[in-house]
Write a protein that holds these residues in place. Structure first.
Motif, mmCIF file in Angstrom:
data_model
loop_
_atom_site.group_PDB
_atom_site.id
_atom_site.type_symbol
_atom_site.label_atom_id
_atom_site.label_comp_id
_atom_site.label_asym_id
_atom_site.label_seq_id
_atom_site.Cartn_x
_atom_site.Cartn_y
_atom_site.Cartn_z
ATOM 1 N N LYS A 240 -58.053 12.820 -28.624
ATOM 2 C CA LYS A 240 -58.793 13.967 -28.093
ATOM 3 C C LYS A 240 -58.026 14.678 -26.977
ATOM 4 C CE LYS A 240 -63.374 15.472 -26.577
ATOM 5 N NZ LYS A 240 -64.791 15.075 -26.381
ATOM 6 N N SER A 241 -57.534 13.928 -25.997
ATOM 7 C CA SER A 241 -56.829 14.564 -24.878
ATOM 8 C C SER A 241 -55.548 15.251 -25.359
ATOM 9 C CB SER A 241 -56.517 13.532 -23.792
ATOM 10 O OG SER A 241 -55.700 12.488 -24.298
ATOM 11 N N LYS A 242 -54.874 14.639 -26.325
ATOM 12 C CA LYS A 242 -53.650 15.239 -26.875
ATOM 13 C C LYS A 242 -53.963 16.572 -27.544
ATOM 14 C CE LYS A 242 -49.871 14.246 -30.110
ATOM 15 N NZ LYS A 242 -49.310 13.248 -31.065
ATOM 16 N N LEU A 243 -55.039 16.625 -28.319
ATOM 17 C CA LEU A 243 -55.418 17.874 -28.994
ATOM 18 C C LEU A 243 -55.880 18.917 -27.985
ATOM 19 C CD1 LEU A 243 -57.332 16.535 -32.141
ATOM 20 C CD2 LEU A 243 -55.026 17.479 -32.047
ATOM 21 N N GLN A 244 -56.590 18.477 -26.945
ATOM 22 C CA GLN A 244 -57.016 19.419 -25.905
ATOM 23 C C GLN A 244 -55.809 20.041 -25.209
ATOM 24 O OE1 GLN A 244 -59.596 16.606 -23.830
ATOM 25 N NE2 GLN A 244 -61.408 17.798 -24.388
ATOM 26 N N ASN A 245 -54.789 19.227 -24.964
ATOM 27 C CA ASN A 245 -53.559 19.752 -24.346
ATOM 28 C C ASN A 245 -52.843 20.719 -25.286
ATOM 29 O OD1 ASN A 245 -53.905 18.287 -21.972
ATOM 30 N ND2 ASN A 245 -52.758 16.527 -22.737
ATOM 31 N N GLU A 246 -52.892 20.420 -26.584
ATOM 32 C CA GLU A 246 -52.267 21.315 -27.562
ATOM 33 C C GLU A 246 -52.968 22.665 -27.586
ATOM 34 O OE1 GLU A 246 -51.350 21.499 -32.390
ATOM 35 O OE2 GLU A 246 -51.883 19.589 -31.445
ATOM 36 N N VAL A 247 -54.298 22.632 -27.550
ATOM 37 C CA VAL A 247 -55.080 23.878 -27.517
ATOM 38 C C VAL A 247 -54.742 24.678 -26.265
ATOM 39 C CG1 VAL A 247 -57.422 24.784 -27.221
ATOM 40 C CG2 VAL A 247 -56.968 23.034 -28.948
ATOM 41 N N LYS A 248 -54.622 23.980 -25.148
ATOM 42 C CA LYS A 248 -54.299 24.649 -23.878
ATOM 43 C C LYS A 248 -52.904 25.256 -23.920
ATOM 44 C CE LYS A 248 -54.338 23.843 -18.879
ATOM 45 N NZ LYS A 248 -54.568 22.832 -17.796
#
Length: 377
Positions: A240-248
């Motif tokens: 989840k955190s990895k995908l959130q960083n990717e979105v950011k």
């Protein structure tokens, strides 16, 4: 918890006495039970649970998880079976196959019928998905356990329709193999009383982990950012955190993450979506079939589905409930979403209702429990 075992047990208790013996922790649990003693008894909606205390671990791929498997097996040898009903039927449901060793001894002692249930094919899954060598000591032990289970179980049940193609090479006789897929507790369709924005919404609900290939979902969001489409992900998981960083890092304003909710609240989230997404990796392990619980949750919501898959079966295609594309291809996922976006609401509704009818006819836990009970006699 493992909802398959729970919902089957809810059907079994209508005719039988049922006890579930489960580890107190798994990485798929959102709210693990609180246990103080080595063995804790709890009743959940009429189903008797016996929680076996095991240590918690952080990642699905970890030494901690393997250690937890062995501690659970060790604790099974310490259970005072005098406090449980004498079993006529013993079902061992993997993820971990190791409990089959103790279950076999119980079956011999009590003259019980022994059923081995395969949800994931071990050790093949850790070889093909996890990259383990077949000469790894842990893999060798798993292989010995798998072969033992196929030889000494009265039946081998699998949620994967084509699993016998693998099992026959490890000693399983054809007459022992039974296909009983995953299912769902059929309820009335969820109808939301709230009004929502007209923005087109694509939803995903479930674990946010490596196996779910959600990085391609995020890439599809980037490819469709010029359209009035939102992407919503409900759940927790190690990615989840990895995908959130990717979105950011991509500067995407059309992707939203939501915290996990109890299972009985999931349909409320799905009802707000226009279409739903589920994806898999491109892996040969899926040649034996798939049977994801979330897929049947999706179908019950009467929403059309984008299915990114290459497997031995495809329930979405069988039900005519959406669009299927090959996995690990963000462009094809984006194109399928755009196709759904351009459909009329009536066209999407037909696909969604097809899925609802399919899951009612083939995947209700009431029907699956009846098929299981036919093995008990």
């Amino acid at each position: 918890m493992t909802f398959r075992s729970f919902f089957l047990a809810k059907e079994f208790v209508k005719k039988h006495k049922v006890e579930i013996i489960s580890a107190s922790y798994s990485h798929v649990m959102n709210s693990p039970p609180k246990v103080k003693d080595k063995f804790t008894k709890e009743e959940v909606d009429g189903v008797s649970f016996n929680w076996v205390k095991v240590p918690q671990y952080k990642k699905s791929k970890s030494i901690g998880r393997i250690l937890s498997m062995f501690i659970f097996l060790k604790q099974l040898f310490l259970i005072d079976t005098k406090k449980l009903n004498r079993p006529d039927i013993i079902i061992v449901s993997s993820i971990s196959p190791f409990p089959i060793w103790k279950a076999y001894l119980w079956a011999k002692r009590y003259n019980s019928k022994l059923i081995f249930e395969v949800r994931d094919i071990w050790p093949l899954s850790v070889i093909e998905l996890g990259g383990f060598s077949k000469y790894n000591p842990f893999v060798i032990l798993l292989q010995l356990t798998e072969n033992f289970a196929y030889k000494y179980s009265d039946y081998v049940v699998s949620v994967l329709p084509l699993a016998y193609n693998h099992m026959k090479n490890h000693g399983l006789k054809k007459e022992k193999f039974i296909y009983i897929p995953n299912g769902i507790e059929i309820k009335e369709p969820f109808v939301s009383s709230k009004s929502y924005s007209k923005t087109f919404k694509v939803g995903y609900s479930g674990t946010i982990g490596i196996a779910n290939a959600l990085n391609y979902f995020i890439e599809a969001a980037e490819k469709t950012k010029s359209l009035d489409i939102e992407f919503h992900l409900l759940g927790e998981g190690p990615e989840k955190s990895k995908l959130q960083n990717e979105v950011k890092s991509k500067g995407l304003s059309n992707v939203y993450f939501h915290k996990a909710v109890p299972k009985d609240k999931v349909q409320a989230f799905l009802s707000k979506m226009d279409i739903l997404y589920i994806g898999w990796h491109l892996s040969s392990i899926y040649r034996f079939g798939i049977s994801a619980n979330k897929l049947f949750d999706y179908m019950m919501s009467s929403k059309p589905i984008i299915h990114s898959v290459l497997a031995g079966n495809d329930p979405v295609k069988e039900a005519n409930a959406g669009i299927s594309v090959v996995p690990e291809n963000a462009l094809l996922i984006a194109n399928a979403i755009t196709t759904m976006y351009n459909m009329s609401e009536d066209e999407r509704s037909v696909l969604g209702l097809n899925g609802r009818r399919y899951v009612e006819q083939h995947h209700s836990y009431q029907l699956l429990a009846q098929k299981y009970e036919s093995l008990f006699d």
